[in-house]
Design a protein around this motif. Structure first.
Motif, PDB file in Angstrom:
ATOM      1  N   HIS A  89       0.775  -1.238   0.000  1.00  0.00           N
ATOM      2  CA  HIS A  89       0.000   0.000   0.000  1.00  0.00           C
ATOM      3  C   HIS A  89       0.812   1.296   0.000  1.00  0.00           C
ATOM      4  O   HIS A  89       0.468   2.206  -0.753  1.00  0.00           O
ATOM      5  CB  HIS A  89      -1.018  -0.006   1.140  1.00  0.00           C
ATOM      6  CG  HIS A  89      -2.050  -1.063   0.953  1.00  0.00           C
ATOM      7  ND1 HIS A  89      -2.969  -1.027  -0.060  1.00  0.00           N
ATOM      8  CD2 HIS A  89      -2.283  -2.212   1.617  1.00  0.00           C
ATOM      9  CE1 HIS A  89      -3.734  -2.098  -0.009  1.00  0.00           C
ATOM     10  NE2 HIS A  89      -3.335  -2.838   1.013  1.00  0.00           N
ATOM     11  N   PRO A  90       1.870   1.453   0.802  1.00  0.00           N
ATOM     12  CA  PRO A  90       2.613   2.729   0.741  1.00  0.00           C
ATOM     13  C   PRO A  90       3.186   3.009  -0.652  1.00  0.00           C
ATOM     14  O   PRO A  90       3.054   4.118  -1.166  1.00  0.00           O
ATOM     15  CB  PRO A  90       3.733   2.543   1.766  1.00  0.00           C
ATOM     16  CG  PRO A  90       3.245   1.481   2.694  1.00  0.00           C
ATOM     17  CD  PRO A  90       2.381   0.577   1.864  1.00  0.00           C
ATOM     18  N   LEU A  91       3.785   2.011  -1.268  1.00  0.00           N
ATOM     19  CA  LEU A  91       4.334   2.170  -2.616  1.00  0.00           C
ATOM     20  C   LEU A  91       3.224   2.447  -3.620  1.00  0.00           C
ATOM     21  O   LEU A  91       3.340   3.327  -4.475  1.00  0.00           O
ATOM     22  CB  LEU A  91       5.127   0.921  -3.020  1.00  0.00           C
ATOM     23  CG  LEU A  91       5.694   0.899  -4.432  1.00  0.00           C
ATOM     24  CD1 LEU A  91       6.693   2.026  -4.632  1.00  0.00           C
ATOM     25  CD2 LEU A  91       6.335  -0.446  -4.719  1.00  0.00           C
ATOM     26  N   TYR A  92       2.134   1.733  -3.502  1.00  0.00           N
ATOM     27  CA  TYR A  92       1.000   1.877  -4.415  1.00  0.00           C
ATOM     28  C   TYR A  92       0.438   3.301  -4.361  1.00  0.00           C
ATOM     29  O   TYR A  92       0.185   3.912  -5.397  1.00  0.00           O
ATOM     30  CB  TYR A  92      -0.077   0.855  -4.034  1.00  0.00           C
ATOM     31  CG  TYR A  92      -1.185   0.739  -5.029  1.00  0.00           C
ATOM     32  CD1 TYR A  92      -1.059  -0.078  -6.140  1.00  0.00           C
ATOM     33  CD2 TYR A  92      -2.377   1.430  -4.859  1.00  0.00           C
ATOM     34  CE1 TYR A  92      -2.082  -0.200  -7.060  1.00  0.00           C
ATOM     35  CE2 TYR A  92      -3.402   1.314  -5.768  1.00  0.00           C
ATOM     36  CZ  TYR A  92      -3.253   0.506  -6.867  1.00  0.00           C
ATOM     37  OH  TYR A  92      -4.265   0.388  -7.779  1.00  0.00           O
ATOM     38  N   GLU A  93       0.264   3.838  -3.162  1.00  0.00           N
ATOM     39  CA  GLU A  93      -0.271   5.194  -3.008  1.00  0.00           C
ATOM     40  C   GLU A  93       0.667   6.227  -3.622  1.00  0.00           C
ATOM     41  O   GLU A  93       0.217   7.172  -4.267  1.00  0.00           O
ATOM     42  CB  GLU A  93      -0.504   5.505  -1.525  1.00  0.00           C
ATOM     43  CG  GLU A  93      -1.618   4.689  -0.891  1.00  0.00           C
ATOM     44  CD  GLU A  93      -2.980   4.953  -1.492  1.00  0.00           C
ATOM     45  OE1 GLU A  93      -3.249   6.120  -1.881  1.00  0.00           O
ATOM     46  OE2 GLU A  93      -3.770   4.005  -1.590  1.00  0.00           O
ATOM     47  N   ARG A  94       1.971   6.064  -3.416  1.00  0.00           N
ATOM     48  CA  ARG A  94       2.932   7.014  -3.984  1.00  0.00           C
ATOM     49  C   ARG A  94       2.906   6.976  -5.510  1.00  0.00           C
ATOM     50  O   ARG A  94       3.018   8.011  -6.171  1.00  0.00           O
ATOM     51  CB  ARG A  94       4.346   6.709  -3.488  1.00  0.00           C
ATOM     52  CG  ARG A  94       4.492   6.644  -1.995  1.00  0.00           C
ATOM     53  CD  ARG A  94       5.025   7.839  -1.275  1.00  0.00           C
ATOM     54  NE  ARG A  94       6.104   8.591  -1.796  1.00  0.00           N
ATOM     55  CZ  ARG A  94       7.368   8.509  -1.380  1.00  0.00           C
ATOM     56  NH1 ARG A  94       7.710   7.644  -0.465  1.00  0.00           N
ATOM     57  NH2 ARG A  94       8.277   9.298  -1.889  1.00  0.00           N
ATOM     58  N   LEU A  95       2.778   5.773  -6.078  1.00  0.00           N
ATOM     59  CA  LEU A  95       2.719   5.660  -7.541  1.00  0.00           C
ATOM     60  C   LEU A  95       1.432   6.279  -8.082  1.00  0.00           C
ATOM     61  O   LEU A  95       1.436   6.898  -9.152  1.00  0.00           O
ATOM     62  CB  LEU A  95       2.829   4.195  -7.959  1.00  0.00           C
ATOM     63  CG  LEU A  95       4.216   3.580  -7.758  1.00  0.00           C
ATOM     64  CD1 LEU A  95       4.155   2.077  -7.881  1.00  0.00           C
ATOM     65  CD2 LEU A  95       5.213   4.163  -8.750  1.00  0.00           C
ATOM     66  N   LEU A  96       0.316   6.114  -7.364  1.00  0.00           N
ATOM     67  CA  LEU A  96      -0.936   6.748  -7.779  1.00  0.00           C
ATOM     68  C   LEU A  96      -0.806   8.267  -7.792  1.00  0.00           C
ATOM     69  O   LEU A  96      -1.283   8.930  -8.708  1.00  0.00           O
ATOM     70  CB  LEU A  96      -2.077   6.351  -6.843  1.00  0.00           C
ATOM     71  CG  LEU A  96      -2.757   5.015  -7.085  1.00  0.00           C
ATOM     72  CD1 LEU A  96      -3.816   4.765  -6.025  1.00  0.00           C
ATOM     73  CD2 LEU A  96      -3.363   4.944  -8.466  1.00  0.00           C
ATOM     74  N   GLU A  97      -0.157   8.825  -6.770  1.00  0.00           N
ATOM     75  CA  GLU A  97       0.050  10.272  -6.710  1.00  0.00           C
ATOM     76  C   GLU A  97       0.843  10.769  -7.904  1.00  0.00           C
ATOM     77  O   GLU A  97       0.547  11.813  -8.467  1.00  0.00           O
ATOM     78  CB  GLU A  97       0.798  10.643  -5.429  1.00  0.00           C
ATOM     79  CG  GLU A  97      -0.002  10.511  -4.165  1.00  0.00           C
ATOM     80  CD  GLU A  97       0.847  10.711  -2.917  1.00  0.00           C
ATOM     81  OE1 GLU A  97       2.017  11.161  -3.055  1.00  0.00           O
ATOM     82  OE2 GLU A  97       0.353  10.409  -1.825  1.00  0.00           O
ATOM     83  N   LYS A  98       1.876  10.018  -8.294  1.00  0.00           N
ATOM     84  CA  LYS A  98       2.735  10.427  -9.411  1.00  0.00           C
ATOM     85  C   LYS A  98       2.107  10.133 -10.770  1.00  0.00           C
ATOM     86  O   LYS A  98       2.521  10.678 -11.781  1.00  0.00           O
ATOM     87  CB  LYS A  98       4.091   9.710  -9.336  1.00  0.00           C
ATOM     88  CG  LYS A  98       4.896  10.070  -8.121  1.00  0.00           C
ATOM     89  CD  LYS A  98       5.437  11.471  -8.221  1.00  0.00           C
ATOM     90  CE  LYS A  98       6.329  11.764  -7.031  1.00  0.00           C
ATOM     91  NZ  LYS A  98       6.814  13.120  -7.016  1.00  0.00           N
ATOM     92  N   GLY A  99       1.142   9.218 -10.810  1.00  0.00           N
ATOM     93  CA  GLY A  99       0.489   8.891 -12.075  1.00  0.00           C
ATOM     94  C   GLY A  99       1.332   8.031 -13.003  1.00  0.00           C
ATOM     95  O   GLY A  99       1.243   8.164 -14.217  1.00  0.00           O
ATOM     96  N   VAL A 100       2.175   7.180 -12.440  1.00  0.00           N
ATOM     97  CA  VAL A 100       3.024   6.302 -13.244  1.00  0.00           C
ATOM     98  C   VAL A 100       2.724   4.843 -12.913  1.00  0.00           C
ATOM     99  O   VAL A 100       2.103   4.545 -11.899  1.00  0.00           O
ATOM    100  CB  VAL A 100       4.526   6.586 -13.004  1.00  0.00           C
ATOM    101  CG1 VAL A 100       4.894   7.974 -13.497  1.00  0.00           C
ATOM    102  CG2 VAL A 100       4.885   6.432 -11.545  1.00  0.00           C
ATOM    103  N   THR A 101       3.168   3.952 -13.783  1.00  0.00           N
ATOM    104  CA  THR A 101       2.977   2.515 -13.564  1.00  0.00           C
ATOM    105  C   THR A 101       4.331   1.839 -13.449  1.00  0.00           C
ATOM    106  O   THR A 101       5.197   2.004 -14.302  1.00  0.00           O
ATOM    107  CB  THR A 101       2.188   1.886 -14.730  1.00  0.00           C
ATOM    108  OG1 THR A 101       0.914   2.519 -14.814  1.00  0.00           O
ATOM    109  CG2 THR A 101       1.983   0.400 -14.501  1.00  0.00           C
ATOM    110  N   LEU A 102       4.494   1.076 -12.379  1.00  0.00           N
ATOM    111  CA  LEU A 102       5.726   0.351 -12.129  1.00  0.00           C
ATOM    112  C   LEU A 102       5.475  -1.130 -12.359  1.00  0.00           C
ATOM    113  O   LEU A 102       4.552  -1.700 -11.787  1.00  0.00           O
ATOM    114  CB  LEU A 102       6.197   0.580 -10.680  1.00  0.00           C
ATOM    115  CG  LEU A 102       7.511  -0.057 -10.282  1.00  0.00           C
ATOM    116  CD1 LEU A 102       8.664   0.657 -10.997  1.00  0.00           C
ATOM    117  CD2 LEU A 102       7.710   0.025  -8.786  1.00  0.00           C
ATOM    118  N   GLY A 103       6.283  -1.729 -13.220  1.00  0.00           N
ATOM    119  CA  GLY A 103       6.209  -3.164 -13.442  1.00  0.00           C
ATOM    120  C   GLY A 103       7.302  -3.840 -12.645  1.00  0.00           C
ATOM    121  O   GLY A 103       8.434  -3.346 -12.612  1.00  0.00           O
ATOM    122  N   MET A 104       6.966  -4.929 -11.962  1.00  0.00           N
ATOM    123  CA  MET A 104       7.995  -5.621 -11.191  1.00  0.00           C
ATOM    124  C   MET A 104       7.773  -7.118 -11.181  1.00  0.00           C
ATOM    125  O   MET A 104       6.656  -7.595 -11.294  1.00  0.00           O
ATOM    126  CB  MET A 104       8.078  -5.081  -9.769  1.00  0.00           C
ATOM    127  CG  MET A 104       6.888  -5.298  -8.911  1.00  0.00           C
ATOM    128  SD  MET A 104       7.247  -4.656  -7.273  1.00  0.00           S
ATOM    129  CE  MET A 104       5.649  -4.056  -6.827  1.00  0.00           C
TER     130      MET A 104
END
Length: 146
Positions: A89-104
């Motif tokens: 959740h912390p990482l997910y929320e930060r990525l939502l704020e930035k509007g980017v998608t991280l693949g891992m």
């Protein structure tokens, strides 16, 4: 878009299909151009990918050459998914704020079968390190404001 984000937050600790990394092109991009982190028996490969419907796209892998029995590979992947699902959740929320998608892709790299507590501990540590790696300046900025 606002409604989709709101609906995602209501679901809470689920791991929906929209967050699963399934595209061969995304896998190839992550393995060819992505970065890597290690924590104990886990290695994570990650890269920013084209904007998708979710902020994170994740896959889990346990190599057959390290775990011969399918039941062991599936058990390890199940434990990895559970630990990820509860700690993303912390990482997910930060990525939502930035509007980017991280693949891992999270890969298990040990020949032994881990217990659930070890998996939870190492995945949590790995996700924290990943967040620091992806958002390096945000930690410095919050410390300077204090």
């Amino acid at each position: 878009m606002v409604q989709a984000t709101w609906m995602r937050r209501i679901r809470g600790n689920t791991f929906p299909k929209s967050e699963r990394l399934t595209s061969k092109e995304a896998f190839d991009h992550i393995f060819s151009k992505g970065e890597s982190l290690r924590s104990g028996p886990f290695r994570i490969r990650f890269a920013f990918i084209d904007k998708e419907e979710s902020a994170i796209k994740t896959a889990f892998a346990v190599p057959k050459r390290l775990q011969k029995r399918a039941v062991d590979r599936n058990s390890i992947k199940r434990r990895m998914r559970e630990a990820y699902r509860l700690n993303r959740h912390p990482l997910y929320e930060r990525l939502l704020e930035k509007g980017v998608t991280l693949g891992m892709i999270i890969v298990y790299t040990s020949p032994t079968v881990p217990d659930s507590s070890e998996v939870r501990e190492k995945i949590m540590l790995l996700l924290k390190r990943l967040e620091e790696e992806v958002f390096p300046t945000s930690k410095k900025n919050t410390n300077e404001e204090d």
